[in-house]
Design a protein around this motif. Structure first.
Motif, PDB file in Angstrom:
ATOM      1  N   ASP A 187       0.867   3.960  -2.882  1.00  0.00           N
ATOM      2  CA  ASP A 187       0.589   5.314  -2.430  1.00  0.00           C
ATOM      3  C   ASP A 187       1.643   6.284  -2.964  1.00  0.00           C
ATOM      4  O   ASP A 187       1.310   7.370  -3.427  1.00  0.00           O
ATOM      5  N   GLU A 188       2.908   5.894  -2.934  1.00  0.00           N
ATOM      6  CA  GLU A 188       3.977   6.739  -3.462  1.00  0.00           C
ATOM      7  C   GLU A 188       3.785   6.993  -4.959  1.00  0.00           C
ATOM      8  O   GLU A 188       3.931   8.125  -5.422  1.00  0.00           O
ATOM      9  N   SER A 221       0.829  -1.203   0.000  1.00  0.00           N
ATOM     10  CA  SER A 221       0.000   0.000   0.000  1.00  0.00           C
ATOM     11  C   SER A 221       0.863   1.252   0.000  1.00  0.00           C
ATOM     12  O   SER A 221       0.557   2.225  -0.687  1.00  0.00           O
ATOM     13  N   ARG A 222       1.945   1.233   0.745  1.00  0.00           N
ATOM     14  CA  ARG A 222       2.841   2.386   0.802  1.00  0.00           C
ATOM     15  C   ARG A 222       3.472   2.643  -0.557  1.00  0.00           C
ATOM     16  O   ARG A 222       3.587   3.779  -0.986  1.00  0.00           O
ATOM     17  N   ARG A 223       3.847   1.593  -1.265  1.00  0.00           N
ATOM     18  CA  ARG A 223       4.468   1.758  -2.581  1.00  0.00           C
ATOM     19  C   ARG A 223       3.464   2.284  -3.607  1.00  0.00           C
ATOM     20  O   ARG A 223       3.780   3.161  -4.400  1.00  0.00           O
TER      21      ARG A 223
END
Length: 117
Positions: free
Chosen positions: A27-28, A23-25
């Motif tokens: 999101d980036e 999710s963080r990737r």
């Protein structure tokens, strides 16, 4: 000049199976696309079909699945869509990249931004 994507930008990309890391990737990637098109990330992740939201969404999906080889299910979960919708969005972005020079230029610029960050 062609943007060069490499996995060292996001360490553990292929190793991490946890949704938080995925999710963080995504999101980036989405943040870079949204900033490029001057759109709000919540709107891009939402259900709206407005043209100004579809383009950054499709590009984010294409980059996440084609360049970073993220799973369709994980990308779909992030964008609140099923995997068949993600496949369709990825294909539309790919078709635009092949036939629309302006679209391809925008994608290249976004990829450049991702390699710098």
């Amino acid at each position: 000049m062609r943007a060069k994507m490499s996995y060292w930008i996001y360490p553990g990309l292929r190793k991490s199976g946890d949704m938080m890391g995925i999710s963080r990737r995504i999101d980036e990637i989405s943040i870079v696309c949204c900033n490029y098109f001057n759109q709000d990330i919540d709107d891009v992740r939402g259900k709206s079909r407005c043209g100004n939201l579809i383009i950054p969404r499709q590009i984010s999906i294409w980059i996440a699945t084609a360049k970073f080889r993220m799973k369709l299910k994980d990308v779909g979960r992030y964008f609140n869509r099923d995997h068949s919708t993600i496949i369709n969005s990825r294909q539309k972005a790919y078709d635009h990249i092949r036939f629309d020079r302006e679209y391809k230029r925008k994608v290249s610029e976004i990829l450049e931004l991702l390699t710098i960050n």
